[in-house]
Design a protein around this motif. Structure first.
Motif, mmCIF file in Angstrom:
data_model
loop_
_atom_site.group_PDB
_atom_site.id
_atom_site.type_symbol
_atom_site.label_atom_id
_atom_site.label_comp_id
_atom_site.label_asym_id
_atom_site.label_seq_id
_atom_site.Cartn_x
_atom_site.Cartn_y
_atom_site.Cartn_z
ATOM 1 N N LEU A 352 0.968 -1.152 0.100
ATOM 2 C CA LEU A 352 -0.021 -0.016 0.148
ATOM 3 C C LEU A 352 0.784 1.422 0.120
ATOM 4 O O LEU A 352 0.617 2.202 -0.803
ATOM 5 C CB LEU A 352 -0.844 0.123 1.495
ATOM 6 C CG LEU A 352 -1.911 1.201 1.441
ATOM 7 C CD1 LEU A 352 -2.734 1.287 0.096
ATOM 8 C CD2 LEU A 352 -2.450 1.080 2.922
ATOM 9 N N ARG A 353 1.908 1.265 0.560
ATOM 10 C CA ARG A 353 2.959 2.608 1.066
ATOM 11 C C ARG A 353 3.543 2.777 -0.505
ATOM 12 O O ARG A 353 3.496 3.970 -0.827
ATOM 13 C CB ARG A 353 3.956 2.242 2.120
ATOM 14 C CG ARG A 353 3.340 2.562 3.455
ATOM 15 C CD ARG A 353 4.478 2.508 4.438
ATOM 16 N NE ARG A 353 5.693 2.750 3.868
ATOM 17 C CZ ARG A 353 6.553 2.983 4.617
ATOM 18 N NH1 ARG A 353 6.537 2.981 6.115
ATOM 19 N NH2 ARG A 353 7.796 3.313 4.241
ATOM 20 N N ARG A 354 3.933 1.698 -0.895
ATOM 21 C CA ARG A 354 4.858 1.756 -2.215
ATOM 22 C C ARG A 354 3.777 2.621 -3.443
ATOM 23 O O ARG A 354 4.099 3.252 -4.036
ATOM 24 C CB ARG A 354 5.243 0.476 -2.738
ATOM 25 C CG ARG A 354 6.633 0.155 -1.957
ATOM 26 C CD ARG A 354 7.219 -0.964 -2.313
ATOM 27 N NE ARG A 354 8.051 -1.476 -1.419
ATOM 28 C CZ ARG A 354 9.274 -2.292 -1.661
ATOM 29 N NH1 ARG A 354 8.998 -2.876 -2.661
ATOM 30 N NH2 ARG A 354 10.140 -2.849 -0.927
ATOM 31 N N GLY A 355 2.601 1.797 -3.244
ATOM 32 C CA GLY A 355 1.621 2.066 -4.296
ATOM 33 C C GLY A 355 1.239 3.706 -3.977
ATOM 34 O O GLY A 355 1.351 4.358 -5.229
ATOM 35 N N LEU A 356 1.020 4.289 -2.936
ATOM 36 C CA LEU A 356 0.715 5.721 -2.706
ATOM 37 C C LEU A 356 2.053 6.462 -3.257
ATOM 38 O O LEU A 356 1.636 7.354 -3.751
ATOM 39 C CB LEU A 356 0.284 5.698 -1.210
ATOM 40 C CG LEU A 356 -0.875 5.163 -0.716
ATOM 41 C CD1 LEU A 356 -1.223 5.386 0.786
ATOM 42 C CD2 LEU A 356 -2.203 5.662 -1.503
ATOM 43 N N GLU A 357 3.150 5.896 -3.046
ATOM 44 C CA GLU A 357 4.296 6.711 -3.314
ATOM 45 C C GLU A 357 4.306 6.925 -4.894
ATOM 46 O O GLU A 357 4.580 7.847 -5.178
ATOM 47 C CB GLU A 357 5.544 5.789 -3.009
ATOM 48 C CG GLU A 357 6.636 6.596 -2.576
ATOM 49 C CD GLU A 357 6.543 7.212 -1.111
ATOM 50 O OE1 GLU A 357 6.398 8.520 -1.181
ATOM 51 O OE2 GLU A 357 6.251 6.516 -0.032
ATOM 52 N N ILE A 358 3.812 5.754 -5.457
ATOM 53 C CA ILE A 358 3.914 6.151 -7.016
ATOM 54 C C ILE A 358 2.815 6.857 -7.303
ATOM 55 O O ILE A 358 3.025 7.759 -8.259
ATOM 56 C CB ILE A 358 3.429 4.677 -7.595
ATOM 57 C CG1 ILE A 358 4.620 3.679 -7.354
ATOM 58 C CG2 ILE A 358 2.913 4.737 -8.984
ATOM 59 C CD1 ILE A 358 4.282 2.219 -7.699
ATOM 60 N N PHE A 359 1.663 6.930 -6.581
ATOM 61 C CA PHE A 359 0.546 7.985 -7.153
ATOM 62 C C PHE A 359 1.042 9.361 -6.924
ATOM 63 O O PHE A 359 0.851 10.361 -7.597
ATOM 64 C CB PHE A 359 -0.858 7.689 -6.281
ATOM 65 C CG PHE A 359 -1.688 7.052 -6.880
ATOM 66 C CD1 PHE A 359 -2.886 7.812 -7.471
ATOM 67 C CD2 PHE A 359 -1.608 5.520 -6.934
ATOM 68 C CE1 PHE A 359 -3.712 6.911 -8.045
ATOM 69 C CE2 PHE A 359 -2.710 4.846 -7.876
ATOM 70 C CZ PHE A 359 -3.696 5.506 -8.446
#
Ligand SMILES: [Zn+2]
Length: 410
Positions: A352-359
Motif C-alpha cells: 500500500l505504501r509503495r503504491g501511494l508513493e507511485i501515485f
C-alpha cells in the motif's frame, strides 16, 4: 469501446451435440493442417486463408461447414504463434507448435455472421448456421452488440456459448480516491490486506488429491477401450471441473468484495514462472492461481496498480528497516522501532505504501482521479527514493480506456 463476454449454458439435442462435436473436429483438422506448415515457418493470417481455399479445392466436404468458422481457425493459430514469440522474447524456453489433441481442442468460433439470439415464448434460443436452433439458458441480459459466438465444450461434456459483445460507452466517470488497500497474496493466506483482514487459502486441488489418485488408480486398472474405463475417465474429468469451478467461485467472491469496497487496489507483481521453479511449493502456487484473481480484480475494480515486489516482506512497514527472514518465519519483529506484526500484513502495508508513493510521484493523474489532499503534495525526498527505473517497472492497470491513458503516463 470495451469488450465483454457473456457465458451461457447450452442445451443441444443429441443430434446437435453430434453436429457440434463434428464442427470442433473439423476445426481441429484444419488447425493441425496449418500447424504442419507453421512448424517450418511463420504463417500470416493471409497465408492461412490462401491455404484454406486450396484445401477446400481438394477437400470439397469442407463446404458443408460455416465458411467464417473455418477462417477463424487462422486467428487461433495466429494467437498461438504470437504467444510463443512473446515467451521467447521474455527469455523463456519454448518448444515449437504442437498438433492439437481432441482433449485440448474444444472450441469453435462464429464471427460476425451465422448466429442469432431469439426468444420463443419463455425459452431463449440460439440459432447457428448449419446447426439450427438450440436451447440456451440466458441467466442475464446481454448489453451491447454481439460480435461473435464462441461455442465451447467443457471437459465433462457440458456445452457453453460465449457471446462477445462490444459496448460503445466510452466515457468513464472521474474516480474519487477515498479508499485504498494493499493486497499481499501468499500460500498459507490467500490474501492478507493492509487493514489486517485475512482470507485463508482454500487449496481446492490439494483437498481433492486423494480422491483424484483413487480414480486414477481405477483408470489404470481397467482395460483400455472398455466402457468401465471410459466411465472412470469421465468421473475423473468431472472432479477436475469441480475443482476449477470451486476455485473460480471463491476468487469471484473475494475479488468482488475488494473491488466494491475500495477505489484503488495495489498488488505486488508476481513472477509466477520463477516461483514455480521452487518444487516444494509449485503445486500449491499453481493451485492458488493468483494470476486469474488479479485478472478478475483488474476488470472489476476502478484502478489496479501493480507494485514492484522487491523486499515487500522484508522491509519494516513503520521504519523501512530491513528485517531479513525465511519463509517459515510468520511474524515480523523489528529491532529498531519495535513493531510486531504478521509478516503478510507487514507486506500488505508495504505494498500500500509503495503504491501511494507511485501515485504521489506520477504527474497528470488529476484528470482521471480526484486525489486526496495528502497525496497532492510532493515531497522531494520521497521522489528520490523512487528512481525512474522503478517507476517504469510499475504497471498501471485499470478498466478499459483508463488503462490506455495510464499507460501513456508511465
Ligand atoms: Zn521498524
Amino acid at each position: 469501446m470495451f469488450v465483454r463476454n457473456f457465458k451461457f449454458r447450452l442445451y443441444p439435442s443429441y443430434q446437435q451435440q453430434k453436429k457440434l462435436q463434428n464442427n470442433i473436429e473439423t476445426c481441429r483438422w484444419v488447425y493441425n493442417k496449418f500447424v504442419k506448415f507453421a512448424q517450418r515457418s511463420f504463417l500470416t493470417r493471409n497465408d492461412m486463408n490462401y491455404m484454406l481455399t486450396d484445401l477446400k479445392q481438394s477437400e470439397p466436404w469442407l463446404y458443408n461447414y460455416h465458411a467464417k468458422m473455418l477462417q477463424m481457425v487462422s486467428t487461433q493459430l495466429d494467437g498461438a504463434q504470437k504467444a510463443i514469440i512473446r515467451l521467447r522474447k521474455n527469455g523463456h524456453k519454448t518448444g515449437g507448435l504442437r498438433f492439437a489433441t481432441h482433449i485440448q481442442y474444444r472450441t469453435f468460433i462464429y464471427n460476425q455472421s451465422g448466429y442469432k439470439l431469439e426468444k420463443h415464448g419463455h425459452t431463449d434460443l440460439l440459432w447457428l448456421s448449419k446447426i439450427g436452433y438450440m436451447e440456451i439458458r440466458k441467466h442475464r441480459e446481454i448489453t451491447g452488440n454481439v460480435k461473435q459466438i464462441i461455442i465451447s465444450k467443457s471437459r465433462s461434456g457440458k456445452w457453453y456459448a460465449i457471446a462477445t459483445c462490444e459496448n460503445d460507452n466510452n466515457i468513464l466517470p472521474k474516480i474519487d480516491f477515498k479508499k485504498a488497500v494493499g493486497l499481499d497474496v501468499g500460500i498459507k493466506n490467500f490474501v492478507y490486506d493492509s487493514h489486517g483482514c485475512v482470507t485463508p487459502n482454500p487449496l481446492n486441488f490439494k483437498k481433492s488429491l486423494k480422491l483424484l489418485a483413487k480414480i486414477q488408480r481405477k483408470i489404470t486398472r481397467r482395460q483400455k477401450g472398455s466402457n468401465k474405463r471410459k466411465k472412470a475417465v469421465r468421473w475423473y474429468q468431472i472432479i477436475h471441473e469441480r475443482i476449477v469451478n470451486r476455485r473460480r467461485d471463491f476468487q469471484h467472491k473475494l475479488s468482488t468484495h475488494y473491488a466494491k469496497n475500495n477505489d484503488v487496489i495495489f498488488v505486488e507483481r508476481l513472477e509466477k514462472l520463477n516461483m514455480v521453479k521452487n518444487h516444494h511449493l509449485a503445486r500449491s502456487i499453481l493451485d492458488s492461481s493468483w494470476g486469474s484473481f488479479c485478472n478478475m480484480l483488474e476488470y472489476k475494480c476502478k484502478i489496479l496498480v501493480e507494485v514492484p515486489a522487491k523486499n515487500t516482506s522484508v522491509d519494516c512497514s513503520r521504519c523501512s528497516n530491513i528485517v531479513p527472514k525465511s519463509l517459515a518465519v510468520r511474524i515480523h519483529r523489528c529491532n529498531v522501532c519495535g513493531l510486531v506484526l504478521d509478516r503478510d500484513q507487514n507486506a500488505g502495508i508495504n505494498i500500500l505504501r509503495r503504491g501511494l508513493e507511485i501515485f504521489r510521484v506520477t504527474p497528470n493523474l488529476s484528470h482521471i482521479v480526484n486525489l486526496p489532499q495528502e497525496l497532492r503534495e510532493v515531497t522531494p525526498v520521497e521522489i528520490r527514493k523512487w528512481s525512474m527505473k522503478q517507476e517504469k517497472a510499475t504497471k498501471f492497470i485499470g478498466s478499459s480506456s483508463l488503462k490506455v491513458e495510464l499507460k501513456n503516463l508511465v
